[in-house]
Design a protein around this motif. Sequence first.
Motif, PDB file in Angstrom:
ATOM      1  N   LEU A 132       2.731  86.376  83.988  1.00 20.36           N
ATOM      2  CA  LEU A 132       3.676  85.476  84.539  1.00 20.36           C
ATOM      3  C   LEU A 132       5.062  85.011  84.068  1.00 20.36           C
ATOM      4  CD1 LEU A 132       2.015  82.506  82.514  1.00 20.36           C
ATOM      5  CD2 LEU A 132       1.935  82.904  84.909  1.00 20.36           C
ATOM      6  N   MET A 133       5.628  87.334  83.448  1.00 19.63           N
ATOM      7  CA  MET A 133       6.956  87.401  83.157  1.00 19.63           C
ATOM      8  C   MET A 133       7.492  87.459  84.442  1.00 19.63           C
ATOM      9  SD  MET A 133       8.996  88.522  80.878  1.00 19.63           S
ATOM     10  CE  MET A 133       8.036  88.789  78.948  1.00 19.63           C
ATOM     11  N   PRO A 134       7.544  88.038  85.225  1.00 23.01           N
ATOM     12  CA  PRO A 134       8.096  87.978  86.348  1.00 23.01           C
ATOM     13  C   PRO A 134       9.019  86.928  87.346  1.00 23.01           C
ATOM     14  CG  PRO A 134       6.792  89.646  86.935  1.00 23.01           C
ATOM     15  CD  PRO A 134       6.064  89.012  85.833  1.00 23.01           C
ATOM     16  N   LEU A 135       7.659  86.178  86.881  1.00 23.05           N
ATOM     17  CA  LEU A 135       7.938  84.315  87.411  1.00 23.05           C
ATOM     18  C   LEU A 135       8.896  83.142  86.675  1.00 23.05           C
ATOM     19  CD1 LEU A 135       4.870  82.947  88.960  1.00 23.05           C
ATOM     20  CD2 LEU A 135       6.970  83.616  89.449  1.00 23.05           C
ATOM     21  N   ALA A 136       8.204  83.375  85.813  1.00 23.07           N
ATOM     22  CA  ALA A 136       9.238  82.942  84.500  1.00 23.07           C
ATOM     23  C   ALA A 136      10.812  83.428  84.032  1.00 23.07           C
ATOM     24  CB  ALA A 136       8.618  83.558  82.687  1.00 23.07           C
ATOM     25  N   ASN A 137      10.930  84.986  84.177  1.00 20.57           N
ATOM     26  CA  ASN A 137      12.089  85.176  84.146  1.00 20.57           C
ATOM     27  C   ASN A 137      12.791  85.072  85.137  1.00 20.57           C
ATOM     28  OD1 ASN A 137      14.162  87.488  82.917  1.00 20.57           O
ATOM     29  ND2 ASN A 137      13.991  88.407  84.951  1.00 20.57           N
ATOM     30  N   SER A 138      12.166  84.545  86.121  1.00 19.30           N
ATOM     31  CA  SER A 138      13.658  84.449  87.850  1.00 19.30           C
ATOM     32  C   SER A 138      13.474  83.000  87.154  1.00 19.30           C
ATOM     33  CB  SER A 138      12.130  84.354  88.631  1.00 19.30           C
ATOM     34  OG  SER A 138      13.287  84.266  90.232  1.00 19.30           O
ATOM     35  N   TYR A 139      12.833  82.386  86.519  1.00 22.73           N
ATOM     36  CA  TYR A 139      12.575  80.814  86.478  1.00 22.73           C
ATOM     37  C   TYR A 139      13.942  80.644  85.379  1.00 22.73           C
ATOM     38  CZ  TYR A 139      12.703  75.372  85.867  1.00 22.73           C
ATOM     39  OH  TYR A 139      12.623  74.170  86.492  1.00 22.73           O
ATOM     40  N   LEU A 140      13.932  81.312  84.609  1.00 18.87           N
ATOM     41  CA  LEU A 140      14.531  81.654  83.288  1.00 18.87           C
ATOM     42  C   LEU A 140      16.880  81.708  83.852  1.00 18.87           C
ATOM     43  CD1 LEU A 140      15.625  81.180  80.168  1.00 18.87           C
ATOM     44  CD2 LEU A 140      15.568  83.916  79.972  1.00 18.87           C
ATOM     45  N   VAL A 141      16.411  82.627  84.328  1.00 18.40           N
ATOM     46  CA  VAL A 141      18.046  83.436  84.891  1.00 18.40           C
ATOM     47  C   VAL A 141      18.385  82.136  85.787  1.00 18.40           C
ATOM     48  CG1 VAL A 141      19.186  84.668  85.983  1.00 18.40           C
ATOM     49  CG2 VAL A 141      17.397  85.736  85.038  1.00 18.40           C
ATOM     50  N   TRP A 142      18.124  81.652  86.745  1.00 20.19           N
ATOM     51  CA  TRP A 142      19.341  80.117  87.041  1.00 20.19           C
ATOM     52  C   TRP A 142      18.823  79.201  85.796  1.00 20.19           C
ATOM     53  CZ3 TRP A 142      21.772  81.665  91.443  1.00 20.19           C
ATOM     54  CH2 TRP A 142      20.939  82.748  91.574  1.00 20.19           C
ATOM     55  N   ILE A 143      18.556  78.967  85.277  1.00 20.18           N
ATOM     56  CA  ILE A 143      17.940  77.786  84.668  1.00 20.18           C
ATOM     57  C   ILE A 143      19.378  77.676  83.629  1.00 20.18           C
ATOM     58  CG2 ILE A 143      17.397  75.725  82.699  1.00 20.18           C
ATOM     59  CD1 ILE A 143      16.375  74.911  85.347  1.00 20.18           C
ATOM     60  N   VAL A 144      19.469  78.757  83.324  1.00 20.86           N
ATOM     61  CA  VAL A 144      20.500  79.126  82.198  1.00 20.86           C
ATOM     62  C   VAL A 144      21.800  78.852  82.535  1.00 20.86           C
ATOM     63  CG1 VAL A 144      20.456  81.484  81.627  1.00 20.86           C
ATOM     64  CG2 VAL A 144      20.710  80.401  79.494  1.00 20.86           C
ATOM     65  N   GLY A 145      21.951  79.074  84.058  1.00 17.64           N
ATOM     66  CA  GLY A 145      23.425  79.798  83.973  1.00 17.64           C
ATOM     67  C   GLY A 145      23.718  78.500  83.949  1.00 17.64           C
ATOM     68  N   LEU A 146      24.358  77.397  84.007  1.00 15.71           N
ATOM     69  CA  LEU A 146      24.731  75.636  84.204  1.00 15.71           C
ATOM     70  C   LEU A 146      24.821  74.708  82.703  1.00 15.71           C
ATOM     71  CD1 LEU A 146      25.280  75.018  88.234  1.00 15.71           C
ATOM     72  CD2 LEU A 146      26.631  75.982  86.550  1.00 15.71           C
ATOM     73  N   MET A 147      24.003  75.795  81.754  1.00 15.25           N
ATOM     74  CA  MET A 147      23.276  75.354  80.338  1.00 15.25           C
ATOM     75  C   MET A 147      24.166  74.389  79.852  1.00 15.25           C
ATOM     76  SD  MET A 147      21.286  76.835  77.379  1.00 15.25           S
ATOM     77  CE  MET A 147      20.928  76.263  75.819  1.00 15.25           C
ATOM     78  N   PRO A 148      26.061  75.129  80.097  1.00 21.26           N
ATOM     79  CA  PRO A 148      26.772  74.566  78.955  1.00 21.26           C
ATOM     80  C   PRO A 148      27.092  72.945  79.658  1.00 21.26           C
ATOM     81  CG  PRO A 148      27.661  76.210  79.104  1.00 21.26           C
ATOM     82  CD  PRO A 148      26.226  76.447  80.100  1.00 21.26           C
ATOM     83  N   PHE A 149      27.197  73.080  81.034  1.00 28.36           N
ATOM     84  CA  PHE A 149      27.096  71.429  81.782  1.00 28.36           C
ATOM     85  C   PHE A 149      26.108  70.254  81.781  1.00 28.36           C
ATOM     86  CE2 PHE A 149      30.543  74.704  84.027  1.00 28.36           C
ATOM     87  CZ  PHE A 149      31.520  73.973  83.775  1.00 28.36           C
ATOM     88  N   CYS A 150      25.134  71.154  81.173  1.00 32.67           N
ATOM     89  CA  CYS A 150      23.849  70.082  81.800  1.00 32.67           C
ATOM     90  C   CYS A 150      23.881  69.539  80.507  1.00 32.67           C
ATOM     91  CB  CYS A 150      22.566  70.776  81.634  1.00 32.67           C
ATOM     92  SG  CYS A 150      22.373  71.543  83.302  1.00 32.67           S
ATOM     93  N   ILE A 151      24.580  70.425  79.455  1.00 31.41           N
ATOM     94  CA  ILE A 151      25.015  69.456  77.353  1.00 31.41           C
ATOM     95  C   ILE A 151      25.425  68.817  77.731  1.00 31.41           C
ATOM     96  CG2 ILE A 151      25.523  70.449  75.719  1.00 31.41           C
ATOM     97  CD1 ILE A 151      23.677  72.899  76.124  1.00 31.41           C
TER      98      ILE A 151
END
Length: 449
Positions: A132-151
Motif C-alpha cells: 500500500l506504500m505507493p498509494l499511501a505516500n501519494s495521498y500523504l503528499v497532497w494532504i499535508v501540503g495545506l495542513m496549516p490552513f486546515c488547522i
Amino acid sequence: MKDNRDNIDFGKEPVGKLFRKMFLPTLVAMVSMVVLNITDGAFVGHGVGSDALAAVNIIAPLFMVMGGIGLMFGIGGSVVASIHLSKGKTKAANTNITQSMIAGFVIGALLTVLMLTHQRETCRLFGSSEALMPLANSYLVWIVGLMPFCILANVGMFMVRLDGAPRLAMWLNLIAAGMNMVGDWFLIFPMNMGLEGAAIATSCSFGLEGVVVLIYLLFFSKTIRMYRLKVSVKSLMLSLRNIGYQIRVGGSAFLGEIAISAIIIIGNYQFMRYLGEDGVAAFSVGCYMTPICFMFGNAIVQSSQPIISFAHGQGNHHRIVSAMRIDIITAVLCGIGGMVFVWLASEWVSSTFLPNGCKAWELCNHGLPIFGISFLFVIINLTLIGYYQSTEKSTLATAFTFLRGVFFMLPSFILMPIWLGTDGLWLSQCVSEIATLVCISAFLLIRKS
C-alpha cells in the motif's frame, strides 16, 4: 456577513434557546463533513479501488492530528476568551484568540515540513504495508501540503461561533464540503487523477475555508477579532504563557483526536494481522462511519461550550447545570439514533464504499452492526469530557480522555480478538467506551457523596 450573525447573549438568554441557536447550525455543518467523508470514501472506493480506500485509512490519522490541533487551540482559546468576555475584557479575549490562531498555524507548518521530509517513515508509522506504500505516500503528499490552513479553519470555527455567527460557520462548512465533493468527482472520474485527485480536492477546499475564516476575523467580525500583538520579549513571554494555558484547557481534545489516530493505527495493524488488506479496507469503512457519532458529540460540546464557559466565568452554577442537563439528554437521543442507523443500514453503507460481494464488503457488512454499538457510549463520554473542558477542569478532561483513548483502548484491541476472534476487533472500541463511562459515573457519584 452581517446577515449570518445571530442576536446572541450568552449571559442572559435562556439556556435552552441558546443551545438550539448554537446546536442546529453546528450540527448541520458537521453533517456536511460526515456526508463529505462518506462521499469521499465512496468516490475513492468505486473510482480507484479497495486498496486505495485502505491507503486513505492508513493516512486517516493525519486528519485526526489536524483536527486535534484545531480542537485544542479552538477549545482552549474559546474557553479563555469566553471567560474574558463574561467579565467585559474584550481586548484580552481578542488577544487570546489571536494567539491560538497563530499557534495552530505555526505548529501545522512545522508538522508539514517534518512529514514532507520523512514521507515513507510517516506512512510506515501509520501502519502502511509495502503493497500500500505507493498509494499511501501519494495521498500523504497532497494532504499535508495545506495542513496549516486546515488547522486555521478548525480553530477559527470556534471563534466565529463565539462571535455570535454559528450560521456563518455552518455555511462555510457546507461550501467547503460541496467544493470537496465536486472536486473529488471531477478529479477522480473525468480527469482520471485517482487518489491524488481526491487528496487535492480535500486540501484545496479546506485550505480555502481557512483563508476565508481568517479574513472574517480580521475585517468582518462583530466582537471577536484578530488583534495585532506587540513584538517584544515581554509580549512573547506573555503569549507563550497564554498559549500554554490554552493547551492545558484544550489539551484533552487533542489527546482525544490523537487517541483516535492511535485506534486507527492499531486497528490497521490488527485487521492487517487477522484479515489482511481486505480487513483494513473493511475497517476503513468503520472509520468513515465513526465521524457520525463524533459529529453529534462534538456538535453538542461546541454548542454548549460558550454557554457553559460564559456561565463559569460569571459563577452562575444554575445555568451550567441547565446546560449539562440538555447536553446529556441530547447525547443519549443522538447516540441511540446513530446506533440504530448503523444496525439497519450496514448493508447499504458497505455497498456505498465497496463493490457488492467482494471479500472486504462481506467483512464490512458483518462487522459494522457490532461496531455501531459503541456509538451511544462515545457520544455520552464526549459530552461529559466537554463539560470539564468548558469549566477549565483540564486535568479531569485529560484523565478521562486518556482512559477512553489509550488505557482501555489498547488492551481491548489486543485482547478482544484473542477472546472473541475477529468479532472482538469490531467490539474493541465499545468495550473501551463502556469502561470509561463507568469510571466517569463512579467519579461523579463519589464526588456527590
